[in-house]
Design a protein around this motif. Structure first.
Motif, PDB file in Angstrom:
ATOM      1  N   GLY B 216       0.822  -1.204   0.000  1.00  0.00           N
ATOM      2  CA  GLY B 216       0.000   0.000   0.000  1.00  0.00           C
ATOM      3  C   GLY B 216       0.860   1.259   0.000  1.00  0.00           C
ATOM      4  N   CYS B 217       1.851   1.286   0.859  1.00  0.00           N
ATOM      5  CA  CYS B 217       2.692   2.477   0.965  1.00  0.00           C
ATOM      6  C   CYS B 217       3.496   2.687  -0.304  1.00  0.00           C
ATOM      7  N   PHE B 218       4.053   1.614  -0.821  1.00  0.00           N
ATOM      8  CA  PHE B 218       4.927   1.745  -1.986  1.00  0.00           C
ATOM      9  C   PHE B 218       4.152   2.183  -3.219  1.00  0.00           C
ATOM     10  N   THR B 219       2.953   1.640  -3.375  1.00  0.00           N
ATOM     11  CA  THR B 219       2.189   2.069  -4.547  1.00  0.00           C
ATOM     12  C   THR B 219       1.836   3.539  -4.422  1.00  0.00           C
ATOM     13  N   LYS B 220       1.444   3.930  -3.236  1.00  0.00           N
ATOM     14  CA  LYS B 220       1.048   5.323  -3.053  1.00  0.00           C
ATOM     15  C   LYS B 220       2.233   6.249  -3.238  1.00  0.00           C
ATOM     16  N   SER B 221       3.351   5.864  -2.666  1.00  0.00           N
ATOM     17  CA  SER B 221       4.521   6.733  -2.732  1.00  0.00           C
ATOM     18  C   SER B 221       5.399   6.414  -3.923  1.00  0.00           C
TER      19      SER B 221
END
Lengths: 514, 953
Positions: B216-221
């Motif tokens: 989740g974090c990596f896709t968003k960032s």
């Protein structure tokens, strides 16, 4: 004897023939009476829901014959919730149909609509297995009529398939009831429960066959794979406002599964152990997946929504198939959500269809494009189970309830991946229909003013009414989100009532002693 | 101001811009600005408390059963992010007011922007991870709208969908992760989760939860390999890019990693996943950025690179790295937003952002140049700007980081990234602003009005001030935010200052800057080499994957639902058989409790003919008329069987139903081909045949097994037998069941019948209203027609039979309560009496003499039945409670009256109406002009006029 219990069945059953007999040529009067009847049903069902909210079970003995010898109607939290849901949905759909003039495009719309309501509500209220069959027939035959409303070759073709498939289902229903009666000697659900529980453990095969056949009948209605084949073509080709009303029909199947497999063949009944959960859960997951794939693969908006309906049934039945109080409470919340959301989407699809045809493709910008796009966006959020609408909460509840189940990773995985596929499919469709139209060759903008505008039908005098209906449904979804807490307490209480059927059994059968 | 209000304000305010746009663009922008300002002011009011270490909370139980509660809290980290979101948000609103053109729907823009802003504020203030998820997905949705804002541009639409797909899928993965995390910690409240580091890290579910949350974090960032959506999101208007990609959306992933840092960080898994991803992203992004000719593309990849940098720092897991990460978040937000805005100004004025078409702008746009210069130098890591500070601290930290035993891997890659970072920053300045003035700009570049440059100017002021007075200005904020990240405990020693002495980091910085300058000098050849090298194009791959998915989905869907009802039916029957067999197999069967009866010869003959007829149908079903006759045989034998098995009511019903059905079907057959064509291949028929045989054996076997056994408990029918006369007033139990015990079923069934007829009617209406009508009118019979359509003999006979049949109907009706008969059978007989008239004299002649509207007859039947049922209410008895009694009216014998008879009358009427309506509807297909005759038969027996010619058309 509380006559209010039968009122939501009788009111449409009387208004419908009245419309046929007296209001034959007066569309305005038909509209007035049909709306009044639907409002009446809504008020009555609200009153009933208030009565049922404290957990009392009420029974209405038709013909004053005691259960199990006569037919009874039973009101508990679950049936109360379902009829309120039906009435709210019906009101929105009816307003939409009146506003768009759909109701005037064929014969007998309002009479069939009322009969349809009678059938659905009857199915939710009856406490008798054979009477359930009768109401299934009422709602089915009325739905045939509504489905082919306004005619057209494709609609007829789909209608024939719908009829044939459901006739197969009805036949199966009779087989199931015959088997159950031949084994237990009764048709009253409460009595069935008592007798099934007392059945000797060494002679279970025939009862199991009966229980399984009954489950299959309900699974057909609930559009569980591989018994869902009646749904896509018929929902996609039905008048879409009718398809919106049909959003509740699949729930009748889910309701019946819940009712029968908690009351009669409950999880702790040994003779029917392993009949439901074992195959229903995987089947529900496949249903969900196929529904999501169908959303992505659809090239027509009606078909897209039809698969949306299938996928939401998949989620719903996943929760049902867990057969735990938590899961059932989640399923009930999701039922309300998915009914309203599916109906909203079908109505939006109809708006698009009326303005630019059913194909998912960029066409010249349609009338009221902005409003419809906003509605589509909201509806898509609801269907895909994205925040902030109730679909997300429902999905979380279902996933939360699956925790601890052996297949939890499968359940989570399928739900989440299906959500993604749904999002991709809806984003694709929405951007083609609502965005790409703005990017059509720039001449269209200038040409449009002089050339003939795209045919805009049926947005005559009542053009606000369809939007009222849609925004009403959307408001209901928002309310469902905000009031998730109270709603879930009701759902939890309902689930508790379902899993402790003693009160139900006592209320229905105690009077038999008198 | 309550945290609820701060979080809700942007959502509430989102309504106004869309509405107020009708009052002008300034009104719309002011509404958005005011909303943001109010929220910002509300936030700042909490500043003293936050800086003194307090945590402000606001709690509301939303869905306690699930653990989803509207709980908010504001600590240092939340304060930092909320400040960035709202503060930069204000500047963006100002900037956008002057950036967007008159053609752009500005109201929508601000509405979307506020929705997005609200979602972001929600994320950083959430104290409940489920609530956080809601806001998280909301950012995906609202950014979808923002990125696709220019809906006429295909890049905008595709970029929006790509962003939604990637960040949405990450969000879904995160749902899974958060549910697991909540499961481990026993609560979804962050404040609880953050206290349970040991519990969480010891759990076997730690790794799955970590991976899902990180996705989740990596896709968003936009971390590698999910980074590719970010550059394509640049199709959005520049204010959107400036907002989403400097301070907000892409920082959400960083925020969450920082938020979860106290419980998730510190393990080897965390280090290797997060730090490595960050490192690779940082290097890769920096390299690609150098070769982007699009100004925003360059900035996009530089954003990717800087996000990687921060991710890497968080991944190190040390407290000091976390502090630096926080500091760089602030710095990056300021200089990157300014850079985007200046790129937007260039685009706005020069009408291009292609670096190759720019150059020499420093004299034309001095203000913009100054802004861009300061921001770019900060990005390059040149003192005294703020970017230098955090970058140097980062380099210092990498030196102390060992990656899988290697001391050089991390600093090496970091150095490369810093070098390329310097290079692309210089390129942003040199290739755009330096060099000779050109005369082929698409627009007329000049400095814009203050509206456009005020916002970036404010930001570069911060860039400079933070660089110069870092400890004073940013120090407290960094301290309090970093304190929140590391989750209590002492902050490590660090100092925010320009000069740290001759550290390895300083040498690395010097190398990076010098190398960057050299690289830029050699840019031409390097660029050519880069362009010549093959490399995967993410968008092409993504589009291909999406297209393939859509095609696959269509293939699966259409392949599965091919529209063949035969297959649908086959699947259903086969599935039913399989599960039925499973249910049977998994149970136990007791012994049969009944004995087989002997078979009498006469009935056996009947059943033999039944079997033969059925077999013949299978063999000859393509001849439809023959099949219909054979169906008639089947029906007849079934009726006789009912009679033989002591069910005279059923037999009577079945018999009359048979007659009506056959007549209706004959009528329908009239309009259909006489033969059924062969439509399926032999193999399919074989398959269907096999399924049918198994199904037949299955149902036969089931029925056999059922009939060989007694009921497990006394059946309810015993009650019916015992109470039929006593309670129902009739001796014919079947009829009493129909009208009394289970009258409600009958009530439903007459409605079913009535609806069926109405459906047939509606169907004919619709068909006759379509093109089919022309076909019907021009239809030529394929077989020779009988010479006399309405033979005299038949007419005479049916006239005589009509009253007789009606008499029988009445008889059957009245005796029904005590002897076989009843309203249903009587209705069928009465209907047959009328049908005979239709058959004899034709549809038109009969219709003209029909006084009652069949719909009305159905309706009256249902209403009478309902009214009878409601009558019981007046005695305060339930619906359909019957009453009966006995009357003695001389000179008649004593007779019985029963309300059930009235109910039965309703049944009678509904049946008559339904059958006749169906017949009438189907007959209308046959109507042709001139078909009607004023006479009842083909010749006029009175002979007072010339026989009329048959219609010859």
């Amino acid at each position: 004897m509380n006559h209010l219990l039968i009122a939501p069945i009788l009111l449409p059953a009387i208004v419908a023939p009245f419309i046929i007999m007296v209001l034959r040529y007066h569309i305005d009067l038909k509209r007035i009476f049909s709306t009044a009847s639907t409002v009446g049903i809504a008020l009555i069902s609200l009153a009933l829901a208030i009565q049922a909210a404290d957990g009392t079970v009420q029974v209405y003995e038709l013909g004053n014959w005691p259960a199990p010898f006569g037919i009874v109607l039973v009101l508990d939290r679950l049936s109360a919730m379902m009829i309120v849901l039906t009435a709210v949905l019906a009101l929105a759909v009816l307003l939409y149909a009146i506003g768009t003039g759909w109701d005037a495009r064929g014969a007998n719309f309002h009479a069939l609509f009322q009969f349809q309501l009678m059938g659905i509500i009857g199915a939710f209220l009856t406490g008798d297995a054979f009477n359930l069959f009768v109401f299934f027939e009422v709602l089915l035959i009325a739905s045939y009529g509504l489905m082919i409303h306004a005619g057209g070759a494709r609609r007829f073709q789909a209608g024939v398939q719908y009829v044939v498939y459901n006739l197969l289902g009805s036949t199966l229903f009779l087989f199931a009831l015959g088997t159950l009666y031949a084994v237990t000697g009764t048709l009253n659900m409460a009595d069935l429960a008592v007798r099934v529980a007392e059945l000797p453990a060494e002679d279970t095969a025939l009862l199991r066959v009966g229980a399984m056949l009954l489950l299959l009948v309900f699974a057909i209605k609930a559009a569980v794979l591989p018994l869902h084949f009646w749904l896509p073509a018929s929902y996609a080709n039905a008048p879409l406002p009718v398809a919106a009303l049909f959003a509740i029909m699949t729930k009748v199947g889910a309701y019946a599964i819940l009712r029968v497999y908690t009351l009669v063949f409950g999880p702790e009944v040994e003779v029917t152990a392993g009949l439901a959960g074992d195959w229903l859960l995987p089947a529900a997951l496949i249903t969900l997946a196929v529904g999501a794939i169908g959303i992505l693969g659809a090239r027509e908006i009606g078909r897209l929504m039809a698969f949306g309906a299938i996928s939401s049934m998949g989620t719903l039945l996943t929760a049902v198939a867990l057969f735990t109080p938590e899961a059932v409470a989640a399923a009930l919340y999701y039922t309300v959500h998915s009914t309203l959301a599916a109906a909203l989407l079908f109505l939006i699809a109809d708006m698009v269809m009326e303005r630019q045809g059913g194909e998912i493709a960029a066409k010249p910008v349609m009338a009221q494009s902005g409003l419809i796009a906003a509605l589509f966006f909201a509806g898509a959020i609801a269907l895909a189970g994205m925040p902030p609408l109730s679909g997300f909460i429902g999905k979380l509840l279902v996933m939360d309830a699956a925790r601890g189940h052996d297949l939890v990773w499968w359940i989570w995985g399928v739900i989440l991946v299906s959500s993604l596929v749904t999002i991709i499919g809806l984003a694709r469709a929405g951007s083609l229909i609502f965005w790409k139209s703005h990017g059509l060759s720039p001449q269209t903008h200038t040409v449009d003013k002089g050339a003939t505008p795209p045919p805009v039908q049926a947005t005559s005098s009542n053009s606000a009414l369809p939007f009222v209906a849609c925004f009403g449904l959307l408001a209901a979804l928002i309310l469902l989100t905000i009031l998730a807490g109270p709603m879930m307490s009701y759902a939890e209480a309902t689930a508790a009532q379902l899993f402790a059927p003693d009160a139900y059994l006592e209320t229905v059968l105690e009077r038999a002693g008198k | 101001m309550s945290l609820f209000l701060i979080a809700a304000l942007p959502f509430l305010g989102a309504v106004f811009p869309a509405l107020l746009i009708r009052a002008g663009r300034n009104a719309s922008a002011s509404a958005a600005g005011l909303t943001t300002f109010l929220a910002f002011a509300g936030l700042l009011l909490h500043a003293p408390a936050v800086f003194s270490g307090e945590v402000i909370t606001a709690r509301f139980d939303w869905l306690p059963g699930l653990g989803l509660n509207a709980n908010f809290f504001l600590d240092g980290l939340g304060f930092l992010f909320a400040t960035l979101i709202l503060g930069i948000g204000l500047l963006i609103i100002l900037y956008a007011r002057f950036y967007l053109s008159r053609e752009d729907p500005m109201g929508q823009f601000y509405t979307y922007l506020l929705l997005f802003q609200g979602a972001m504020v929600g994320i950083v203030l959430s104290d409940n991870i489920l609530l956080l998820l809601i806001f998280w997905e909301l950012t995906s949705l609202s950014s979808f709208l923002l990125i696709g804002y220019w809906k006429h541009l295909p890049e905008g639409r595709q970029g929006a969908r790509m962003a939604l797909t990637i960040t949405g899928s990450g969000g879904l993965a995160m749902i899974g992760g958060m549910l697991i995390l909540g499961h481990i910690a026993g609560s979804y409240d962050l404040s609880v989760i953050l206290q349970n580091k040991d519990l969480i890290q010891a759990s076997p579910l730690y790794l799955p939860a970590l991976i899902l949350i990180l996705i989740g974090c990596f896709t968003k960032s936009a971390q590698f390999p999910f980074h590719f959506w970010l550059p394509h999101a640049m199709a959005a208007p520049t204010p959107v890019s400036a907002y989403l990609h400097s301070a907000t959306m892409v920082k959400a992933g960083l925020f969450l990693m920082a938020r979860m840092w106290p419980v998730l960080a510190g393990t080897p898994e965390w280090f290797y996943i997060v730090a490595t991803t960050g490192l690779v992203t940082m290097a890769l992004g920096a390299v690609i950025a150098l070769f982007k000719d699009d100004l925003k593309g360059l900035l996009a990849f530089s954003t990717v690179s800087h996000l990687g940098l921060i991710t890497m720092l968080l991944g190190f897991g040390t407290k000091l790295a976390a502090v630096i990460a926080v500091f760089h978040i602030i710095n990056h937000a300021t200089f990157k937003a300014a850079l985007f805005m200046s790129a937007g100004i260039v685009d706005h004025e020069a009408h291009t952002r292609d670096i190759k078409r720019l150059g020499g702008l420093r004299h034309l746009m001095p203000v913009t140049f100054t802004i861009a210069l300061v921001a770019a130098l900060s990005m390059a890591g040149i003192p005294p700007f703020n970017g230098f500070l955090s970058k140097e601290m980062m380099l210092e930290e990498t030196v102390h980081t060992v990656w899988a035993g290697s001391h050089y891997f991390v600093p090496g890659l970091a150095l490369i990234a810093a070098l390329f970072s310097a290079a692309y920053s210089f390129r942003f300045i040199v290739h755009v602003f330096f060099g000779p003035k050109r005369d082929d700009y698409p627009g007329h570049p000049h400095d814009p009005g203050a509206g456009l440059w005020l916002a970036p100017a404010a930001l570069i002021t911060l860039v400079i001030l933070i660089g110069l007075f870092s400890a004073k200005l940013a120090g407290p904020l960094v301290a309090v935010a970093a304190g929140a990240v590391i989750g209590g405990g002492e902050l490590p020693y660090y100092s925010l200052k320009l000069w740290h002495g001759f550290t390895p980091a300083l040498y690395m910085s010097i190398v990076a800057v010098a190398g960057g300058a050299l690289l830029l000098a050699a840019h031409g050849p390097v660029m050519r080499a880069w362009n010549a090298a093959p490399r995967p194009e993410a968008k092409v791959i993504f589009d291909a994957v999406m297209e393939a998915l859509a095609r696959l989905a269509k293939g699966i869907t259409d392949g599965l639902h091919n529209g063949a009802i035969t297959r649908y039916g086959a699947i259903m029957v086969a599935f039913t058989l399989a599960l039925g067999w499973y249910a049977y197999e998994s149970g136990t069967t007791g012994p049969a409790t009944r004995a087989l009866q002997a078979i009498e010869p006469i009935p056996a003959l009947g059943w033999l003919s039944l079997v033969l007829a059925t077999l013949m149908i299978v063999a000859r079903h393509r001849n439809r008329l023959l099949a219909l006759i054979l169906v008639g045989v089947v029906g007849l034998v079934v009726s006789m069987s009912f009679n033989y098995l002591s069910a005279p009511d059923l037999a009577l019903t079945q018999l009359s139903v048979e007659v009506v059905t056959i007549v209706l079907m004959l009528l329908a057959l009239n309009f259909m081909p006489k033969e059924t064509p062969v439509e399926t291949p032999a193999l399919t028929r074989l398959r269907d045949g096999a399924i049918a045989v198994v199904a037949g054996i299955g149902s036969g076997g089931l029925i056999y097994a059922l009939m060989m056994r007694d009921f497990a408990a006394p059946p309810i029918s015993e009650f019916h037998l015992a109470n039929s006369y006593k309670g129902g007033g009739g001796t014919n139990v079947v009829n009493v069941i129909l009208v009394d015990f289970r009258g409600f079923d009958t009530f439903g069934e007459i409605i079913v019948l009535g609806i069926a007829a109405m459906v047939i009617y509606a169907l004919t209406e619709a068909v006759l209203g379509s093109r089919v009508r022309a076909y019907l009118l021009n239809r030529k019979p394929d077989l020779p027609q009988a010479g006399d359509a309405h033979p005299m003999m038949m007419v005479v006979a049916t006239r005589v039979m009509m009253p007789l049949a009606l008499m029988i109907a009445a008889y059957i009706f009245f005796r029904g309560h005590n002897l076989p008969g009843g309203g249903f059978i009587a209705g069928l007989i009465a209907a047959i009496a009328v049908i005979m008239q239709y058959m004899a004299s034709g549809f038109s002649w009969t219709s003209e003499r029909q006084r009652f509207y069949y719909h009305g007859i159905i309706g009256s039947g249902v209403l009478i039945a309902a009214a009878t049922g409601i009558g019981a209410w007046f005695n305060d008895l339930p619906f359909l409670t019957s009453a009966f009694g006995y009357l003695h009216w001389p000179p008649l014998n004593e007779f019985e009256w029963a309300t059930a008879a009235l109910f039965d009358l309703g049944v009678f009427l509904a049946v008559v109406g339904a059958v006749l309506l169906a017949l009438e509807s189907l007959s209308r297909f046959a109507w042709q002009p001139g078909i009607s005759s004023e006479h009842a038969m083909d010749i006029n027996p009175a002979r007072d006029d010339e026989p009329k010619k048959e219609n010859e058309v």
